[in-house]
Scaffold this active site. Structure first.
Site: not given
Length: 191
Positions: A67-69, A104
């Site tokens: 994930a990436d924020t 995401a």
């Protein structure tokens, strides 16, 4: 199936535990996380999750979760601040305004990848000098997209949000559970 968490974030491990999941292993991918010139925030965060999930080797009995924020104000991406000065700049940019927190998530099993982007709107109250200085002194801003952690002291800066609280923390749980189920991994099977 074994669960591989493609993140060194302790917050993501804690969030997975809320689903009743403990990663069998943790492998943090090493990729270039700089945005491309002119890249829009949604495109950037989705690309980061895809690159992370593609960067790690995977055995046939493993499911990989990455994930990436990122935080954005308009088209401006507020990543992890380099220092307290940049963290202060981010906090002042957010003060009294709405912004978007984009997370995401990408899940891979074999050659198949499932993805989801979660967009949460967050409203900051107008901040005072004392509040910004106290927050900077706490050090809580370090390593946090946008320079704040909603699950910590900065929660007092946020009168409302629209979307996923856990997405702002770093892993939207409802969407993550759906992606993991699609990849053949269910929490109820691992208990």
């Amino acid at each position: 199936m074994k669960l591989v968490l493609g993140s060194a974030s302790p917050r993501r491990r804690e969030l997975l535990a809320q689903l009743g999941l403990t990663p069998d292993t943790v492998r943090a991918p090493e990729i270039d996380e700089d945005p491309h010139k002119g890249e829009r925030p949604r495109d950037y965060v989705a690309r980061m999750a895809r690159e992370k999930v593609a960067a790690l080797p995977l055995a046939t009995d493993e499911v990989l979760l990455c994930a990436d924020t990122t935080v954005c104000v308009g088209r401006r991406i507020l990543g992890k601040p380099r220092d307290a000065g940049e963290a202060a700049e981010f906090l002042w940019a957010l003060s009294g305004r709405r912004h978007h927190v984009l997370t995401a998530v990408a899940v891979r099993a074999g050659d198949r990848v499932w993805e989801r982007l979660v967009d949460t709107i967050v409203k900051f109250k107008p901040l005072s000098n004392a509040e910004v200085n106290a927050y900077l002194t706490s050090g809580e801003w370090q390593g946090k997209a946008g320079g704040y952690a909603i699950q910590g002291a900065a929660g007092a800066f946020i009168p409302w949000l629209q979307g996923s609280f856990t997405g702002v923390v770093g892993l939207p749980l409802a969407e993550t559970a759906t992606l993991l189920r699609a990849a053949g991994l269910r929490a109820e099977d691992r208990r």
